[in-house]
Scaffold this motif. Structure first.
Motif, short mmCIF file in Angstrom:
data_model
loop_
_atom_site.label_atom_id
_atom_site.label_comp_id
_atom_site.label_asym_id
_atom_site.label_seq_id
_atom_site.Cartn_x
_atom_site.Cartn_y
_atom_site.Cartn_z
N MET A 401 106.99 45.46 19.63
CA MET A 401 106.68 45.28 21.05
C MET A 401 107.80 45.82 21.94
O MET A 401 107.58 46.19 23.10
N ALA A 402 109.05 45.84 21.40
CA ALA A 402 110.18 46.34 22.17
C ALA A 402 109.99 47.83 22.48
O ALA A 402 110.23 48.28 23.61
N VAL A 403 109.58 48.60 21.47
CA VAL A 403 109.39 50.03 21.70
C VAL A 403 108.07 50.30 22.42
O VAL A 403 107.91 51.35 23.05
N ASP A 404 107.15 49.35 22.35
CA ASP A 404 105.88 49.51 23.04
C ASP A 404 106.10 49.67 24.55
O ASP A 404 105.48 50.54 25.20
N ALA A 405 107.00 48.88 25.11
CA ALA A 405 107.30 48.99 26.54
C ALA A 405 107.91 50.35 26.86
O ALA A 405 107.59 50.99 27.87
N ASN A 406 108.80 50.80 25.95
CA ASN A 406 109.44 52.09 26.17
C ASN A 406 108.45 53.24 26.05
O ASN A 406 108.55 54.24 26.77
N VAL A 407 107.48 53.12 25.13
CA VAL A 407 106.45 54.15 24.99
C VAL A 407 105.66 54.28 26.29
O VAL A 407 105.37 55.39 26.77
N ILE A 408 105.30 53.15 26.88
CA ILE A 408 104.56 53.17 28.15
C ILE A 408 105.38 53.87 29.22
O ILE A 408 104.86 54.71 29.98
N ILE A 409 106.69 53.54 29.28
CA ILE A 409 107.56 54.15 30.28
C ILE A 409 107.67 55.66 30.05
O ILE A 409 107.54 56.47 30.98
N PHE A 410 107.90 56.05 28.79
CA PHE A 410 108.09 57.46 28.48
C PHE A 410 106.84 58.29 28.79
O PHE A 410 106.92 59.40 29.33
N GLU A 411 105.70 57.74 28.42
CA GLU A 411 104.45 58.47 28.70
C GLU A 411 104.19 58.59 30.19
O GLU A 411 103.68 59.61 30.67
N ARG A 412 104.56 57.55 30.92
CA ARG A 412 104.41 57.62 32.38
C ARG A 412 105.36 58.67 32.97
O ARG A 412 104.99 59.42 33.88
N THR A 437 102.32 47.83 34.59
CA THR A 437 101.54 47.85 33.34
C THR A 437 102.24 47.05 32.25
O THR A 437 101.61 46.26 31.53
N ILE A 438 103.57 47.24 32.11
CA ILE A 438 104.34 46.51 31.09
C ILE A 438 104.28 45.02 31.37
O ILE A 438 104.08 44.21 30.45
N PHE A 439 104.46 44.65 32.63
CA PHE A 439 104.46 43.23 32.98
C PHE A 439 103.11 42.60 32.67
O PHE A 439 103.05 41.51 32.07
N ASP A 440 102.03 43.26 33.05
CA ASP A 440 100.69 42.71 32.80
C ASP A 440 100.40 42.57 31.31
O ASP A 440 99.83 41.57 30.87
N SER A 441 100.80 43.56 30.51
CA SER A 441 100.52 43.51 29.07
C SER A 441 101.35 42.44 28.38
O SER A 441 100.88 41.80 27.43
N ASN A 442 102.59 42.24 28.86
CA ASN A 442 103.46 41.26 28.21
C ASN A 442 103.20 39.83 28.67
O ASN A 442 103.39 38.89 27.90
N ILE A 443 102.74 39.66 29.91
CA ILE A 443 102.54 38.30 30.43
C ILE A 443 101.46 37.57 29.65
O ILE A 443 101.54 36.35 29.42
N THR A 444 100.42 38.29 29.20
CA THR A 444 99.36 37.64 28.42
C THR A 444 99.90 37.17 27.07
O THR A 444 99.58 36.07 26.60
#
Length: 503
Positions: A401-412, A437-444
């Motif tokens: 999940m740590a790299v998942d946030a970075n993947v979202i950032i990098f793709e953006r 997007t990161i906040f919404d996906s992680n808050i759930t």
């Protein structure tokens, strides 16, 4: 948020985490195995071994250091797990009621008092991070990581701890003969007077050191003194070097004890623990001062355990063992090795993937991922968290999940680079747009982890805690640390082309 303010947050956050993780680092990397073994000694054992006050203070400091560290659970270092069943039928009978008439509040109160008493008894063994929790309505799970003597643990846990002093009916006892016995059990109950109670001596031991049932003895049904009057108990020594247990009574108990001994000189007074006669000394004179000695051919460990039980008092509920599990130290070591290997392999594979796909950005994401793991351990230290295999599973999931946030950032950021030629603008815009997007996906996931933490127990709770803090720290590293590094690279003009960041 300004660049300098972000740096301030990072410095403060990392400083706090460094403070949190210091006890764990000191315990696992700077404390010898001999010192760790010494930290398992109880206070009674240290005194019995002749430790000086300075040595005891040093070991107590080690115990505090251990308690402030992240400890390994039963499945990682071996130990003992016992599930106890509380007897509410017997508890209700003592109250002249039926079990069905007990309210949920009354049962919860009794279980809370049971857990409190059990914790007081077991904590004095010196075992690290004892786990005692309620399971369902009438069960208690006791986990003792690192414990190696199941028989001793069970004897302390199962002992009701009901101490009484009962006068012996010597005339009725003398009338008992071998004809009244059948296979060691007294059967002629007609010889037991109405005011009396038949018990057995448990002062002798078999070849394995276990106390065995001895001769029957008739005592007065009504005790002359209750154990509730006892305020202290400790290991002592007799005049011939034998191990004894010395006890002290409160003011009311002292007066009652003096009265009983004054009125019954030259009679035997049975010392009864859980309906077993430990000894029955003769009253030679009135005993004042509220102090007495229990003898019974004790070993040092038996005397320590008895003193421990008497100090904590009787359990509010009778309990029986319904499950018992002993996890060997080698099995725990294998679990640690397997868990560490899984964690390492996950980190390496994820790191390689990120570096291959995202080049320098992948390197930064990998560093952030490693920082994540260290910070999670740091956060868990002040919580006195016990790490188990499910907890390691939570750590491994957090890596992904740590790299998942970075993947979202990098793709953006890559999307922004298609419409912006300036790398700095694309990175800043990519972070700003990706945050929601990161906040919404992680808050759930945080909500789910929080629910598991609150309502789960045991392994589920351990998994939920590591996952919960892992996600929060993931947000911290993604939003603050990696972004600050990017901004610093841009500010120093070390990178001017997008291709250096991404393929």
């Amino acid at each position: 948020m300004s660049h300098n303010l972000r740096l301030a947050f990072i410095i403060i956050g990392l400083a706090i985490m460094a403070w949190f993780i210091t006890p764990t680092v000191r315990w696992y990397f700077f404390t010898s195995e001999d010192k760790k073994e010494e930290s398992n000694l109880s206070l009674d054992e240290m005194i019995a071994k002749g430790y000086t006050k300075e040595q005891i203070d040093d070991i107590q400091a080690l115990k505090r250091l251990r308690s402030e560290s992240v400890n390994m659970g039963l499945d990682l270092q071996g130990g003992i797990r016992i599930v106890l069943q509380a007897d509410f039928e017997e508890y209700a009978a003592r109250l002249d009621r039926t079990a069905s008439s007990l309210t949920a509040e009354e049962k919860n109160d009794a279980m809370d008092r049971l857990i409190s008493r059990l914790r007081g008894r077991i904590d004095q063994f010196g075992v690290s991070e004892v786990g005692i929790r309620k399971q369902g309505e009438d069960r208690v799970v006791v986990e003792l990581p690192g414990a190696r003597d199941p028989d001793r643990i069970k004897s302390v846990v199962l002992s009701q701890g009901a101490l009484t002093f009962n006068l012996v009916d010597e005339q009725a006892t003398a009338a008992l003969t071998t004809n009244d016995m059948l296979m060691g059990v007294f059967t002629n109950m007609a010889k037991v007077p109405e005011y009396g109670k038949l018990l057995y001596f448990y002062s002798e031991k078999d070849d394995f050191g276990r106390r065995i049932r001895g001769a029957p003895v008739i005592v007065n049904k009504e005790p002359s003194l209750e154990g509730s009057s006892l305020v202290n108990a400790q290991v002592g020594g007799g005049q011939f070097g034998e191990v004894t247990v010395e006890f002290e009574l409160n003011n009311e108990g002292s007066e009652q004890f003096a009265l009983v001994t004054a009125q019954n000189v030259n009679r035997m007074l049975a010392i009864v623990l859980d309906d077993k006669v430990i000894s029955a000394p003769n009253i030679n004179d009135e005993i004042r001062g509220g102090r007495g000695v229990i003898t019974g051919r004790f070993t040092l460990e038996e005397a320590q355990d008895l003193a421990r039980i008497l100090k904590e008092g009787a359990l509010p509920l009778n309990v029986s063992i319904v499950e018992e599990e002993v996890v060997g130290q080698s099995i725990g070591a294998d679990s640690v090795k397997a868990g560490a290997t899984a964690l390492l392999m996950a980190a390496i594979l994820v790191g390689l993937f990120m570096i291959i796909v995202y080049r320098l950005s992948g390197v930064l994401a990998t560093i952030a991922m490693l920082v994540n793991v260290i910070l999670i351990i740091a956060v868990l230290s002040p919580l006195r968290f016990t790490l188990t295999l499910p907890g390691i599973a939570g750590l491994i999931l957090t890596i992904g999940m740590a790299v998942d946030a970075n993947v979202i950032i990098f793709e953006r950021i890559k999307d922004e680079l298609k419409i912006k030629s300036n790398v700095a603008d694309a990175i800043i815009s990519g972070y700003d747009r990706a945050f929601a997007t990161i906040f919404d996906s992680n808050i759930t996931t945080i909500i789910v982890a929080l629910i598991l933490w609150i309502f789960g127990s045991g392994p589920v709770q351990g998994f939920a805690i590591t996952l919960f803090f892992g996600i929060l720290i993931n947000l911290f590293t993604a939003v603050f640390i990696t972004r600050y590094i990017y901004e610093e690279l841009i500010r120093t003009k070390m990178v001017k082309k997008a291709g250096f960041f991404f393929i």
